[in-house]
Design a protein around this motif. Structure first.
Motif, short mmCIF file in Angstrom:
data_model
loop_
_atom_site.label_atom_id
_atom_site.label_comp_id
_atom_site.label_asym_id
_atom_site.label_seq_id
_atom_site.Cartn_x
_atom_site.Cartn_y
_atom_site.Cartn_z
N GLU A 243 38.80 44.85 46.12
CA GLU A 243 40.25 44.98 46.33
C GLU A 243 40.54 45.86 47.55
OE1 GLU A 243 41.46 46.46 42.55
OE2 GLU A 243 41.58 44.46 41.63
N LYS A 244 39.80 46.95 47.67
CA LYS A 244 39.98 47.85 48.82
C LYS A 244 39.64 47.15 50.13
CE LYS A 244 38.30 52.19 50.79
NZ LYS A 244 37.30 53.28 50.69
N ALA B 15 36.62 35.19 47.29
CA ALA B 15 35.98 34.35 46.27
C ALA B 15 35.37 35.21 45.17
CB ALA B 15 34.92 33.46 46.91
N LYS B 16 34.72 36.31 45.55
CA LYS B 16 34.12 37.21 44.55
C LYS B 16 35.21 37.86 43.70
CE LYS B 16 29.86 38.38 47.02
NZ LYS B 16 29.07 39.44 47.69
N HIS B 17 36.31 38.25 44.35
CA HIS B 17 37.43 38.88 43.62
C HIS B 17 38.01 37.90 42.60
CE1 HIS B 17 41.58 40.27 42.93
NE2 HIS B 17 41.06 41.48 43.07
N ASP B 18 38.18 36.65 43.02
CA ASP B 18 38.72 35.64 42.11
C ASP B 18 37.79 35.41 40.92
OD1 ASP B 18 40.86 35.37 43.79
OD2 ASP B 18 40.19 33.50 44.71
N LEU C 24 41.04 44.29 55.34
CA LEU C 24 40.98 43.11 56.20
C LEU C 24 42.36 42.52 56.42
CD1 LEU C 24 37.77 41.44 54.68
CD2 LEU C 24 37.97 42.52 56.93
N GLU C 25 43.19 42.55 55.38
CA GLU C 25 44.57 42.04 55.53
C GLU C 25 45.36 42.91 56.49
OE1 GLU C 25 45.76 42.05 51.49
OE2 GLU C 25 44.71 40.18 50.99
#
Length: 539
Positions: A96-97, A118-121, A102-103
């Protein structure tokens, strides 16, 4: 999915790879093999972009999610086992961090953002906790362990929780570095069956021959700074490699004979006027040849002759009415057991069933509350534990420790044995006090082999050994004339050595008077336990 081309990498002045190439396709299962120090873990670091190659390219499909299980566990704080397996207290907050960073930087269309997303999802899925519990059960955890602080568990159990998290995420490419090191036999079989139908691609480093035979379909060997591809499992790789060596060896010998004949003709006739031009043409023919490189023979297992131990009685050891408990936790109640001379007995059963405790009772290194332990006539008992190093003199060097263990052993013999068990060159002059845990384990193993007891008790003796060293140990123990009782999760090792199986579970010890395959056929217990592990809601 993953393509490596013309890779060159040097570490500490030593070239590990030169013009090396490798490819892993979607859903492909690949093993990376080679001796310790060949560069297997370094290659993983390059694939994970933790390191850079000197030259060459490493290309990963930008949509590929990569998961990695290292050999050593990551440090943990106060999080529970389930927190580790779901990623709630480690990977998920970190992802999340990183996504926010990156955003904020406006880089939301790159490969790193896509993979992190993808990993976060995968870890945010509503089914994550249920999947994590299924994986934890399969890897040997009990329900009561899920909420335990992970730091209360051993490093091996923490590794299982990290492996569970990776299996929950289901990466497109799963990198596994010695995944079976910390597993007992049942959890290993569960993982083996799970990976056989895994939807993603696997690239694994392993020293477990049977595991690779069951799981992988292609093998890459690191040898002479190159990566050589072989189709099939590990056993197929061994056959192909031997065949390739024989073919190249024959080609090399034939060419050398041809060169010798041409040179002989040239030397004989170069001073004869009528034959001089022919002689020169023979030399030019040699110059035009594309020389066949002399092949290096594949490493072979070291054949160690174990001295004959003193002869013991027909009954090696017996236990009568043993009661054993750790605090309020009973392990055995009224256990009776007899080990006969010459038997090679393996202890199998679920983790925590009491296998190591039984071995310690036999060795006389743990106190029990009731009953009697009766060593046989002239019993000389040796207990090998992977966690035991107090038998080493910290001021002696490695070679001094071995020579002190066997008065009849010559120094050149000691050097050969040490080399086969991964102690090479100057390493034999290291003080035992500075050795790593794995090195101490291997050194203790050598001491048992050069001065053997007539009752040898071994707890996971193949840990920290590469495949060839395991083969060397098997060859030695096959000729051992004493009595052997051991615990192992290496099926290949068990299959070749065990002549009797003791199934240990819930305080009961059930004997099977045959080898591992006989046990599987007659008991049905492993199949039932594996079925329970993979059943809906309980695996």
């Amino acid at each position: 999915m993953l393509t490596i081309r013309n890779l060159r990498k040097s570490v500490g002045g030593r070239t590990l790879f030169e013009n090396a190439s490798l490819q892993v396709n979607y859903a492909e299962r690949v093993a990376l093999v080679g001796p310790n120090g060949a560069g297997k873990s370094t290659l993983f670091s390059l694939i994970l972009r933790k390191d850079e190659p000197d030259t060459g390219t490493i290309e990963r499909d930008e949509w590929t999610m990569v998961g990695y299980l290292p050999q050593e566990s990551e440090p943990v704080g106060g999080e529970s086992v389930l927190d580790v397996a779901t990623g709630r207290a480690g990977e998920l907050p970190a992802l999340e961090k990183r996504l926010r960073e990156l955003e904020a930087a406006g880089t939301v269309d790159g490969a790193e953002y896509l993979e992190a997303s993808a990993k976060h999802d995968a870890l945010s899925n509503p089914q994550t906790e249920a999947k994590a519990k299924k994986m934890l059960r399969g890897l040997g955890y009990r329900e009561t362990d899920f909420e335990r602080p992970a730091r209360e568990m051993s490093g091996g159990w923490i590794m299982r929780a990290h492996l569970a998290r990776l299996l929950v995420m289901e990466p497109d490419l799963l990198l596994l570095d010695e995944p079976t090191n910390h597993l007992d036999l049942l959890s290993l079989l569960w993982l083996q069956n799970y990976l056989k139908t895994y939807s993603g691609a696997l690239l694994m480093i392993s020293h477990d021959r049977e595991f690779m035979d069951e799981v992988v379909e292609n093998v890459y060997e690191i040898a002479e700074q190159k990566l050589t591809a072989y189709a099939g499992n590990y056993s197929a790789f061994l056959k192909q490699r031997e065949m390739n060596y024989e073919q190249q060896s024959a080609a090399y010998k034939n060419q050398q004979k041809e060169i010798a004949a041409l040179r002989e003709f040239a030397d004989r006739f170069r001073s004869v006027a009528s034959k001089a031009s022919q002689a020169m043409s023979k030399l030019k023919q040699i110059e035009r040849m594309e020389l066949v490189e002399k092949p290096i023979p594949p490493r072979k297992p070291f054949r160690l002759q174990i001295p004959t131990p003193p002869r013991g009685g027909q009954r090696a050891i017996s236990l009568e009415g043993i009661h054993m408990a750790y605090g309020n936790h009973p392990v055995y109640k009224g256990l009776d057991l007899e080990i006969e001379r010459g038997e090679r007995t393996v202890l199998v059963g679920p983790n925590g069933a009491g296998k190591s405790t039984l071995l310690k009772i036999l060795a006389g290194v743990v106190a029990y509350q009731k009953g009697e332990r009766k060593p046989g006539h002239n019993a000389k008992i040796g207990y090998f534990s992977q966690h035991r190093s107090e038998t080493l003199d910290s001021e002696r060097t490695v070679i001094e420790e071995v020579l002190a263990s066997a008065a009849e052993l010559r120094e050149d013999e000691a050097r050969g044995i040490l080399g086969s068990f991964l102690f090479r060159k100057d390493e034999i002059y290291k003080k035992t006090g500075v050795l790593s845990g794995g090195e101490k384990s291997r050194l203790n193993l050598i001491k048992f082999l050069v001065d053997p007891p007539n009752l040898l008790l071994m707890d996971e003796p193949t840990t920290h050994l590469d495949i060839l060293t395991v083969e060397s140990l098997i060859l030695a123990l096959e000729k051992y004339e004493g009595t052997l009782v051991f615990i192992s999760h290496d099926v290949h090792f068990i299959r070749l050595l065990a002549t009797k199986v003791l199934h240990v579970n819930a305080g009961q010890v059930v004997p099977y008077s045959g080898g591992y395959d006989y046990y599987l056929e007659k008991s049905g217990l492993l199949e039932n336990e594996r079925a329970a592990l993979t059943a809906d809601g309980s695996a």
